[in-house]
Design an enzyme around this catalytic site. Structure first.
Site, PDB file in Angstrom:
ATOM      1  N   PHE A  18    -145.793   7.430 -35.585  1.00 42.84           N
ATOM      2  CA  PHE A  18    -146.364   6.086 -35.624  1.00 42.84           C
ATOM      3  C   PHE A  18    -146.862   5.674 -37.010  1.00 42.84           C
ATOM      4  O   PHE A  18    -147.356   4.554 -37.192  1.00 42.84           O
ATOM      5  CB  PHE A  18    -147.509   5.963 -34.600  1.00 42.84           C
ATOM      6  CG  PHE A  18    -148.654   6.935 -34.801  1.00 42.84           C
ATOM      7  CD1 PHE A  18    -149.651   6.700 -35.746  1.00 42.84           C
ATOM      8  CD2 PHE A  18    -148.736   8.092 -34.028  1.00 42.84           C
ATOM      9  CE1 PHE A  18    -150.703   7.578 -35.924  1.00 42.84           C
ATOM     10  CE2 PHE A  18    -149.794   8.989 -34.200  1.00 42.84           C
ATOM     11  CZ  PHE A  18    -150.772   8.726 -35.161  1.00 42.84           C
ATOM     12  N   TYR A  27    -154.733   6.648 -44.242  1.00 41.63           N
ATOM     13  CA  TYR A  27    -154.169   7.325 -43.071  1.00 41.63           C
ATOM     14  C   TYR A  27    -153.289   8.526 -43.461  1.00 41.63           C
ATOM     15  O   TYR A  27    -152.445   8.948 -42.673  1.00 41.63           O
ATOM     16  CB  TYR A  27    -153.373   6.327 -42.220  1.00 41.63           C
ATOM     17  CG  TYR A  27    -154.246   5.450 -41.346  1.00 41.63           C
ATOM     18  CD1 TYR A  27    -155.139   6.017 -40.421  1.00 41.63           C
ATOM     19  CD2 TYR A  27    -154.199   4.066 -41.418  1.00 41.63           C
ATOM     20  CE1 TYR A  27    -155.949   5.232 -39.607  1.00 41.63           C
ATOM     21  CE2 TYR A  27    -155.004   3.264 -40.606  1.00 41.63           C
ATOM     22  CZ  TYR A  27    -155.870   3.865 -39.713  1.00 41.63           C
ATOM     23  OH  TYR A  27    -156.669   3.082 -38.900  1.00 41.63           O
ATOM     24  N   HIS A  30    -161.720   0.960 -36.849  1.00 38.21           N
ATOM     25  CA  HIS A  30    -161.657   2.331 -37.373  1.00 38.21           C
ATOM     26  C   HIS A  30    -163.067   2.820 -37.682  1.00 38.21           C
ATOM     27  O   HIS A  30    -163.892   2.057 -38.159  1.00 38.21           O
ATOM     28  CB  HIS A  30    -160.832   2.386 -38.666  1.00 38.21           C
ATOM     29  CG  HIS A  30    -161.012   3.685 -39.407  1.00 38.21           C
ATOM     30  ND1 HIS A  30    -160.284   4.821 -39.111  1.00 38.21           N
ATOM     31  CD2 HIS A  30    -161.882   4.046 -40.397  1.00 38.21           C
ATOM     32  CE1 HIS A  30    -160.687   5.813 -39.902  1.00 38.21           C
ATOM     33  NE2 HIS A  30    -161.655   5.371 -40.689  1.00 38.21           N
ATOM     34  N   GLU A  79    -163.612   8.417 -47.466  1.00 40.58           N
ATOM     35  CA  GLU A  79    -163.150   7.062 -47.116  1.00 40.58           C
ATOM     36  C   GLU A  79    -163.993   5.995 -47.822  1.00 40.58           C
ATOM     37  O   GLU A  79    -163.455   4.988 -48.289  1.00 40.58           O
ATOM     38  CB  GLU A  79    -163.158   6.869 -45.595  1.00 40.58           C
ATOM     39  CG  GLU A  79    -162.059   7.688 -44.911  1.00 40.58           C
ATOM     40  CD  GLU A  79    -162.040   7.570 -43.392  1.00 40.58           C
ATOM     41  OE1 GLU A  79    -161.090   8.086 -42.780  1.00 40.58           O
ATOM     42  OE2 GLU A  79    -162.972   6.971 -42.802  1.00 40.58           O
ATOM     43  N   LYS A 103    -160.098  -3.828 -37.843  1.00 38.30           N
ATOM     44  CA  LYS A 103    -158.681  -3.903 -38.180  1.00 38.30           C
ATOM     45  C   LYS A 103    -158.161  -5.342 -38.023  1.00 38.30           C
ATOM     46  O   LYS A 103    -158.837  -6.193 -37.427  1.00 38.30           O
ATOM     47  CB  LYS A 103    -157.900  -2.933 -37.284  1.00 38.30           C
ATOM     48  CG  LYS A 103    -158.298  -1.443 -37.479  1.00 38.30           C
ATOM     49  CD  LYS A 103    -157.445  -0.554 -36.571  1.00 38.30           C
ATOM     50  CE  LYS A 103    -157.861   0.903 -36.654  1.00 38.30           C
ATOM     51  NZ  LYS A 103    -157.032   1.750 -35.758  1.00 38.30           N
ATOM     52  N   ASN A 131    -156.142  -1.075 -31.549  1.00 40.26           N
ATOM     53  CA  ASN A 131    -157.436  -0.623 -31.020  1.00 40.26           C
ATOM     54  C   ASN A 131    -158.632  -1.107 -31.830  1.00 40.26           C
ATOM     55  O   ASN A 131    -159.707  -0.514 -31.788  1.00 40.26           O
ATOM     56  CB  ASN A 131    -157.436   0.897 -30.799  1.00 40.26           C
ATOM     57  CG  ASN A 131    -157.265   1.684 -32.085  1.00 40.26           C
ATOM     58  OD1 ASN A 131    -157.218   1.098 -33.171  1.00 40.26           O
ATOM     59  ND2 ASN A 131    -157.201   2.999 -31.973  1.00 40.26           N
TER      60      ASN A 131
HETATM   61  P1  IDP Z   1    -158.939   7.329 -34.357  1.00 44.68           P
HETATM   62  O1  IDP Z   1    -158.747   5.947 -34.957  1.00 44.68           O
HETATM   63  O2  IDP Z   1    -159.618   7.231 -33.005  1.00 44.68           O
HETATM   64  O3  IDP Z   1    -159.635   8.291 -35.293  1.00 44.68           O
HETATM   65  P2  IDP Z   1    -156.466   8.779 -34.903  1.00 44.68           P
HETATM   66  O4  IDP Z   1    -155.893   9.811 -34.020  1.00 44.68           O
HETATM   67  O5  IDP Z   1    -157.101   9.223 -36.193  1.00 44.68           O
HETATM   68  O6  IDP Z   1    -157.492   7.902 -34.037  1.00 44.68           O
HETATM   69  O7  IDP Z   1    -155.312   7.742 -35.231  1.00 44.68           O
HETATM   70  C1  IDP Z   1    -155.488   6.760 -36.233  1.00 44.68           C
HETATM   71  C2  IDP Z   1    -154.960   5.441 -35.724  1.00 44.68           C
HETATM   72  O8  IDP Z   1    -153.562   5.544 -35.551  1.00 44.68           O
HETATM   73  C3  IDP Z   1    -155.505   5.025 -34.342  1.00 44.68           C
HETATM   74  O9  IDP Z   1    -156.738   4.366 -34.396  1.00 44.68           O
HETATM   75  C4  IDP Z   1    -154.392   4.125 -33.848  1.00 44.68           C
HETATM   76  O10 IDP Z   1    -154.541   2.811 -34.392  1.00 44.68           O
HETATM   77  C5  IDP Z   1    -153.148   4.766 -34.444  1.00 44.68           C
HETATM   78  N1  IDP Z   1    -152.489   5.653 -33.483  1.00 44.68           N
HETATM   79  C6  IDP Z   1    -152.886   6.877 -33.107  1.00 44.68           C
HETATM   80  N2  IDP Z   1    -152.053   7.413 -32.200  1.00 44.68           N
HETATM   81  C7  IDP Z   1    -151.097   6.477 -32.019  1.00 44.68           C
HETATM   82  C8  IDP Z   1    -149.924   6.437 -31.195  1.00 44.68           C
HETATM   83  O11 IDP Z   1    -149.604   7.350 -30.449  1.00 44.68           O
HETATM   84  N3  IDP Z   1    -149.171   5.288 -31.266  1.00 44.68           N
HETATM   85  C9  IDP Z   1    -149.505   4.241 -32.084  1.00 44.68           C
HETATM   86  N4  IDP Z   1    -150.591   4.248 -32.863  1.00 44.68           N
HETATM   87  C10 IDP Z   1    -151.378   5.348 -32.831  1.00 44.68           C
HETATM   88 MG    MG Z   2    -158.975   9.197 -37.029  1.00 44.69          MG
END
Ligand code: IDP
Ligand code: MG
Length: 149
Positions: A57, A49, A115, A126, A9, A112
């Site tokens: 978010f 997404y 992805h 994807e 990212k 984070n």
């Molecule tokens: P993942 O990336 O581990 O699969 P997902 O639940 O699919 O996690 O969420 C997609 C992305 O959305 C996450 O990697 C993160 O960047 C963002 N995200 C998820 N939950 C939150 C939140 O509570 N606050 C802000 N960003 C979030």
């Molecule tokens: Mg995910």
């Protein structure tokens, strides 16, 4: 052979972690079959997404993912979808295990770093969303017999 979609990212790119992250997938033994540095359009990010479109978010996530270049990749190997998720670690970097990419390098859930597709079917859609067939190159590693039994 199984394939997964991985994206470093914009935060991972800005922090200079591209080489470190690619190196972890290489060292594990997986094969890179596609890679490009791109600043995604809003349309592409919203599709990627889409499953989160009703989450609070979502807007911020799409803003962030379109804010700068990211490294889109396709990695191939036995069990690569689930294994990549383990290399990546839990969604929240603060609770992600040390030794994982998020556990080693991140703090905030919205920053984070990386992805990875969450299932084989998700990976297929994807990969098709981010890459054309011509952008993917099948090749066999000469180390294959040293990596696979
Ligand atoms: P993942 O990336 O581990 O699969 P997902 O639940 O699919 O996690 O969420 C997609 C992305 O959305 C996450 O990697 C993160 O960047 C963002 N995200 C998820 N939950 C939150 C939140 O509570 N606050 C802000 N960003 C979030
Ligand atoms: Mg995910």
């Amino acid at each position: 052979m199984e394939r997964t979609f991985i994206a470093i990212k914009p935060d991972g790119v800005q922090r200079g972690l591209m080489g470190e992250i690619i190196g972890r997938f290489e060292a594990k033994g997986f094969t890179l079959v596609g890679m490009k540095l791109i600043k995604p359009t809003r349309e592409l990010a919203e599709k990627h997404y889409g499953v989160h479109k009703d989450k609070p978010f979502f807007g911020g996530l799409v803003d962030f993912i379109t804010s700068g270049p990211l490294v889109a990749m396709v990695w191939e190997g036995e069990g690569v979808v689930a294994s990549a998720r383990k290399l990546i670690g839990a969604t929240n970097p603060l609770t992600a295990e040390p030794g994982t990419i998020r556990g080693d390098f991140g703090i905030s859930i919205g920053r984070n770093i990386i992805h990875g597709s969450d299932a084989v079917e998700t990976a297929q859609s994807e990969i098709a969303l981010w890459f054309s067939e011509e952008e993917l190159t099948s090749w066999e590693s000469k180390m294959k017999t040293s990596i696979y039994e």
